[in-house]
Scaffold this motif. Structure first.
Motif, PDB file in Angstrom:
ATOM      1  N   GLU A 274       0.833  -1.218   0.000  1.00 18.13           N
ATOM      2  CA  GLU A 274       0.000   0.000   0.000  1.00 18.13           C
ATOM      3  C   GLU A 274       0.863   1.261   0.000  1.00 18.13           C
ATOM      4  O   GLU A 274       0.570   2.218  -0.715  1.00 18.13           O
ATOM      5  CB  GLU A 274      -0.927  -0.020   1.225  1.00 18.13           C
ATOM      6  N   ALA A 275       1.946   1.237   0.778  1.00 19.61           N
ATOM      7  CA  ALA A 275       2.847   2.410   0.799  1.00 19.61           C
ATOM      8  C   ALA A 275       3.486   2.596  -0.570  1.00 19.61           C
ATOM      9  O   ALA A 275       3.558   3.721  -1.093  1.00 19.61           O
ATOM     10  CB  ALA A 275       3.920   2.224   1.868  1.00 19.61           C
ATOM     11  N   ALA A 276       3.936   1.497  -1.165  1.00 15.81           N
ATOM     12  CA  ALA A 276       4.589   1.576  -2.480  1.00 15.81           C
ATOM     13  C   ALA A 276       3.643   2.135  -3.536  1.00 15.81           C
ATOM     14  O   ALA A 276       4.055   2.892  -4.421  1.00 15.81           O
ATOM     15  CB  ALA A 276       5.086   0.191  -2.885  1.00 15.81           C
ATOM     16  N   LEU A 277       2.363   1.793  -3.421  1.00 19.43           N
ATOM     17  CA  LEU A 277       1.394   2.212  -4.442  1.00 19.43           C
ATOM     18  C   LEU A 277       1.018   3.690  -4.355  1.00 19.43           C
ATOM     19  O   LEU A 277       0.365   4.209  -5.255  1.00 19.43           O
ATOM     20  CB  LEU A 277       0.118   1.362  -4.323  1.00 19.43           C
ATOM     21  N   GLU A 278       1.462   4.353  -3.279  1.00 16.62           N
ATOM     22  CA  GLU A 278       1.062   5.762  -3.118  1.00 16.62           C
ATOM     23  C   GLU A 278       1.672   6.691  -4.171  1.00 16.62           C
ATOM     24  O   GLU A 278       1.103   7.722  -4.486  1.00 16.62           O
ATOM     25  CB  GLU A 278       1.449   6.258  -1.716  1.00 16.62           C
ATOM     26  N   SER A 279       2.860   6.342  -4.677  1.00 13.64           N
ATOM     27  CA  SER A 279       3.509   7.188  -5.695  1.00 13.64           C
ATOM     28  C   SER A 279       3.697   6.360  -6.956  1.00 13.64           C
ATOM     29  O   SER A 279       4.534   5.441  -6.963  1.00 13.64           O
ATOM     30  CB  SER A 279       4.876   7.672  -5.217  1.00 13.64           C
ATOM     31  N   PRO A 280       2.945   6.650  -8.020  1.00  7.20           N
ATOM     32  CA  PRO A 280       3.052   5.847  -9.247  1.00  7.20           C
ATOM     33  C   PRO A 280       4.499   5.741  -9.740  1.00  7.20           C
ATOM     34  O   PRO A 280       5.274   6.703  -9.650  1.00  7.20           O
ATOM     35  CB  PRO A 280       2.194   6.623 -10.242  1.00  7.20           C
ATOM     36  N   ALA A 281       4.859   4.568 -10.235  1.00  5.69           N
ATOM     37  CA  ALA A 281       6.224   4.330 -10.701  1.00  5.69           C
ATOM     38  C   ALA A 281       6.172   3.541 -12.004  1.00  5.69           C
ATOM     39  O   ALA A 281       5.360   2.623 -12.140  1.00  5.69           O
ATOM     40  CB  ALA A 281       6.987   3.543  -9.642  1.00  5.69           C
ATOM     41  N   ALA A 282       7.043   3.905 -12.939  1.00  2.66           N
ATOM     42  CA  ALA A 282       7.048   3.213 -14.236  1.00  2.66           C
ATOM     43  C   ALA A 282       8.002   2.031 -14.220  1.00  2.66           C
ATOM     44  O   ALA A 282       7.783   1.035 -14.905  1.00  2.66           O
ATOM     45  CB  ALA A 282       7.442   4.191 -15.340  1.00  2.66           C
ATOM     46  N   ARG A 283       9.082   2.159 -13.430  1.00  5.77           N
ATOM     47  CA  ARG A 283      10.061   1.058 -13.343  1.00  5.77           C
ATOM     48  C   ARG A 283      10.252   0.702 -11.876  1.00  5.77           C
ATOM     49  O   ARG A 283      10.596   1.569 -11.057  1.00  5.77           O
ATOM     50  CB  ARG A 283      11.379   1.467 -13.994  1.00  5.77           C
ATOM     51  N   VAL A 284      10.028  -0.553 -11.580  1.00  2.00           N
ATOM     52  CA  VAL A 284       9.986  -1.006 -10.186  1.00  2.00           C
ATOM     53  C   VAL A 284      10.906  -2.211 -10.011  1.00  2.00           C
ATOM     54  O   VAL A 284      10.968  -3.080 -10.883  1.00  2.00           O
ATOM     55  CB  VAL A 284       8.542  -1.432  -9.811  1.00  2.00           C
ATOM     56  N   LEU A 285      11.590  -2.260  -8.864  1.00  2.00           N
ATOM     57  CA  LEU A 285      12.417  -3.421  -8.521  1.00  2.00           C
ATOM     58  C   LEU A 285      11.988  -3.953  -7.163  1.00  2.00           C
ATOM     59  O   LEU A 285      11.914  -3.192  -6.193  1.00  2.00           O
ATOM     60  CB  LEU A 285      13.901  -3.018  -8.455  1.00  2.00           C
ATOM     61  N   GLU A 286      11.686  -5.253  -7.115  1.00  2.00           N
ATOM     62  CA  GLU A 286      11.472  -5.887  -5.813  1.00  2.00           C
ATOM     63  C   GLU A 286      12.627  -6.841  -5.528  1.00  2.00           C
ATOM     64  O   GLU A 286      12.990  -7.658  -6.381  1.00  2.00           O
ATOM     65  CB  GLU A 286      10.156  -6.684  -5.758  1.00  2.00           C
ATOM     66  N   LEU A 287      13.188  -6.754  -4.329  1.00  2.00           N
ATOM     67  CA  LEU A 287      14.316  -7.604  -3.946  1.00  2.00           C
ATOM     68  C   LEU A 287      13.835  -8.675  -2.970  1.00  2.00           C
ATOM     69  O   LEU A 287      13.234  -8.355  -1.947  1.00  2.00           O
ATOM     70  CB  LEU A 287      15.412  -6.753  -3.296  1.00  2.00           C
ATOM     71  N   GLY A 288      14.095  -9.956  -3.288  1.00  2.00           N
ATOM     72  CA  GLY A 288      13.656 -11.053  -2.428  1.00  2.00           C
ATOM     73  C   GLY A 288      12.186 -11.329  -2.613  1.00  2.00           C
ATOM     74  O   GLY A 288      11.400 -11.266  -1.682  1.00  2.00           O
ATOM     75  N   THR A 289      11.808 -11.727  -3.818  1.00  2.00           N
ATOM     76  CA  THR A 289      10.384 -11.762  -4.169  1.00  2.00           C
ATOM     77  C   THR A 289       9.639 -12.977  -3.621  1.00  2.00           C
ATOM     78  O   THR A 289       8.418 -12.948  -3.464  1.00  2.00           O
ATOM     79  CB  THR A 289      10.212 -11.653  -5.700  1.00  2.00           C
ATOM     80  N   GLY A 290      10.330 -14.075  -3.315  1.00  2.00           N
ATOM     81  CA  GLY A 290       9.657 -15.252  -2.751  1.00  2.00           C
ATOM     82  C   GLY A 290       8.524 -15.729  -3.647  1.00  2.00           C
ATOM     83  O   GLY A 290       8.718 -16.035  -4.831  1.00  2.00           O
ATOM     84  N   SER A 291       7.306 -15.760  -3.100  1.00  2.00           N
ATOM     85  CA  SER A 291       6.124 -16.183  -3.870  1.00  2.00           C
ATOM     86  C   SER A 291       5.777 -15.217  -4.997  1.00  2.00           C
ATOM     87  O   SER A 291       4.914 -15.516  -5.823  1.00  2.00           O
ATOM     88  CB  SER A 291       4.915 -16.274  -2.940  1.00  2.00           C
ATOM     89  N   GLY A 292       6.412 -14.030  -4.971  1.00  2.16           N
ATOM     90  CA  GLY A 292       6.099 -13.002  -5.968  1.00  2.16           C
ATOM     91  C   GLY A 292       4.991 -12.066  -5.496  1.00  2.16           C
ATOM     92  O   GLY A 292       4.544 -11.188  -6.250  1.00  2.16           O
ATOM     93  N   CYS A 293       4.571 -12.214  -4.242  1.00  3.65           N
ATOM     94  CA  CYS A 293       3.366 -11.499  -3.784  1.00  3.65           C
ATOM     95  C   CYS A 293       3.451  -9.985  -3.998  1.00  3.65           C
ATOM     96  O   CYS A 293       2.487  -9.376  -4.490  1.00  3.65           O
ATOM     97  CB  CYS A 293       3.053 -11.838  -2.322  1.00  3.65           C
ATOM     98  N   ILE A 294       4.583  -9.374  -3.641  1.00  2.00           N
ATOM     99  CA  ILE A 294       4.685  -7.913  -3.729  1.00  2.00           C
ATOM    100  C   ILE A 294       4.751  -7.482  -5.199  1.00  2.00           C
ATOM    101  O   ILE A 294       4.006  -6.600  -5.644  1.00  2.00           O
ATOM    102  CB  ILE A 294       5.930  -7.410  -2.959  1.00  2.00           C
ATOM    103  N   ALA A 295       5.650  -8.115  -5.941  1.00  2.00           N
ATOM    104  CA  ALA A 295       5.825  -7.742  -7.356  1.00  2.00           C
ATOM    105  C   ALA A 295       4.524  -7.946  -8.134  1.00  2.00           C
ATOM    106  O   ALA A 295       4.160  -7.141  -8.989  1.00  2.00           O
ATOM    107  CB  ALA A 295       6.952  -8.569  -7.969  1.00  2.00           C
ATOM    108  N   ILE A 296       3.819  -9.025  -7.825  1.00  2.00           N
ATOM    109  CA  ILE A 296       2.567  -9.315  -8.536  1.00  2.00           C
ATOM    110  C   ILE A 296       1.495  -8.296  -8.170  1.00  2.00           C
ATOM    111  O   ILE A 296       0.756  -7.804  -9.038  1.00  2.00           O
ATOM    112  CB  ILE A 296       2.112 -10.767  -8.252  1.00  2.00           C
ATOM    113  N   ALA A 297       1.431  -7.924  -6.883  1.00  2.00           N
ATOM    114  CA  ALA A 297       0.452  -6.903  -6.471  1.00  2.00           C
ATOM    115  C   ALA A 297       0.720  -5.589  -7.203  1.00  2.00           C
ATOM    116  O   ALA A 297      -0.215  -4.922  -7.688  1.00  2.00           O
ATOM    117  CB  ALA A 297       0.506  -6.694  -4.963  1.00  2.00           C
ATOM    118  N   LEU A 298       2.009  -5.226  -7.321  1.00  2.00           N
ATOM    119  CA  LEU A 298       2.350  -3.974  -8.008  1.00  2.00           C
ATOM    120  C   LEU A 298       2.099  -4.104  -9.517  1.00  2.00           C
ATOM    121  O   LEU A 298       1.594  -3.171 -10.161  1.00  2.00           O
ATOM    122  CB  LEU A 298       3.811  -3.598  -7.725  1.00  2.00           C
TER     123      LEU A 298
END
Ligand SMILES: C[S@@+](CC[C@H](N)C(=O)[O-])C[C@H]1O[C@@H](n2cnc3c(N)ncnc32)[C@H](O)[C@@H]1O
Length: 267
Positions: A89-113
């Motif tokens: 939710e915090a990440a989604l507050e400022s729109p971003a065109a290029r995003v990096l997630e570190l330590g994605t595991g199940s992919g939950c964060i990257a997939i949500a974004l």
């Protein structure tokens, strides 16, 4: 019997009964007169035994909910936690065109974004090939096609690429802390939970590497342990981050911190 090992024994048993019968709770309630067939009964008893031995319900079901979607989970990945939804939710507050997630595991964060920002390009890394297989399966099942998964150590797989947003929920439990050896966490990957330097090693590496991978005014958000806020803010300040802030989870604990890369640090 599950009461001895689970604070949510009745709910756990209901989920496992659903898995054993292939029927939803509503379907079972609609036909209470139907006896449980012998194979379903045996499957149910098997699942109850495994739960009694401590295996998390999410691993027994092979899935769990996160945000507004469901993910496949196996013992190769951390079971996504509700606290991590605050990070998204915090990440989604400022729109971003290029995003990096570190330590994605199940992919939950990257997939949500990726779902929220279908036009963004999301890169996600993990050192575990097994975890990336699960993340890849989740992205495919959820139709997320703007996610690129890369295996390797934190930033190494992305070279010198720069992003508008970096986000991470790294391992942050110190070697002396008992939680990973207790309860459901015993079944989760050690590398997803434990970090050296009293649990701060991965957070330090991620924050120290962020400036070199963020565009001017790019943002970094990290999840951390509830006592680690002061150290994380110190790391962020030492790297020249501005607008540093920490947010609390629903239990009132400091849980995520972030900041904006100062423009003057461009190399
Ligand atoms: C706490 S889990 C987070 C998983 C997922 N992002 C979530 O929030 O549920 C941390 C993840 O970092 C990965 N990891 C640990 N050390 C790493 C390293 N040196 N480089 C890349 N990923 C690493 C683990 O494999 C694990 O998937």
């Amino acid at each position: 019997m599950l009461d001895a090992v689970s604070a949510s024994a009745a709910v756990d048993a209901d989920w496992l009964l659903g898995a054993a019968t292939g029927q939803s709770a509503a379907q079972r309630r609609a036909h209470p007169e139907q006896p449980l067939a012998e194979p379903a009964w045996r499957r149910y008893q098997g699942l109850l035994q495994r739960r009694y031995r401590g295996e998390p319900v999410a691993y027994l079901l092979g899935r769990c909910g996160f945000m507004d979607f469901e993910l496949v989970v196996t013992p190769a990945v951390l079971i996504p936690r509700p606290e991590t939804e605050h990070l998204v939710e915090a990440a989604l507050e400022s729109p971003a065109a290029r995003v990096l997630e570190l330590g994605t595991g199940s992919g939950c964060i990257a997939i949500a974004l990726g779902r929220a920002w279908p036009n963004a390009r999301i890169d996600a890394t993990d050192q575990s090939a097994e975890a990336l297989t699960v993340a890849n399966q989740n992205a495919a099942l959820l139709g997320v096609d703007n996610l690129r998964l890369r295996q390797g150590d934190w930033y190494e797989p992305v070279g010198t690429a720069r992003y508008d947003l970096i986000v991470s929920n790294p391992p942050y439990i110190g070697p002396a802390e008992p939680e990973p050896d207790q309860g459901d966490a015993r079944f989760e990957p050690r590398a997803a939970l434990r970090a050296d330097e009293s649990g701060l090693a991965a957070l330090r590496i991620i924050i120290e590497g962020a400036a070199a991978h963020l565009e001017d005014a790019g943002r970094l958000w990290v999840e951390h342990g509830h006592t680690q806020g002061p150290a994380v803010r110190e790391y962020l300040a030492a790297q020249g981050f501005e607008a540093i802030e920490t947010r609390r989870d629903l239990a009132g604990h400091e849980r995520i911190s972030g900041g904006r890369r100062g423009a003057q640090r461009h190399e």
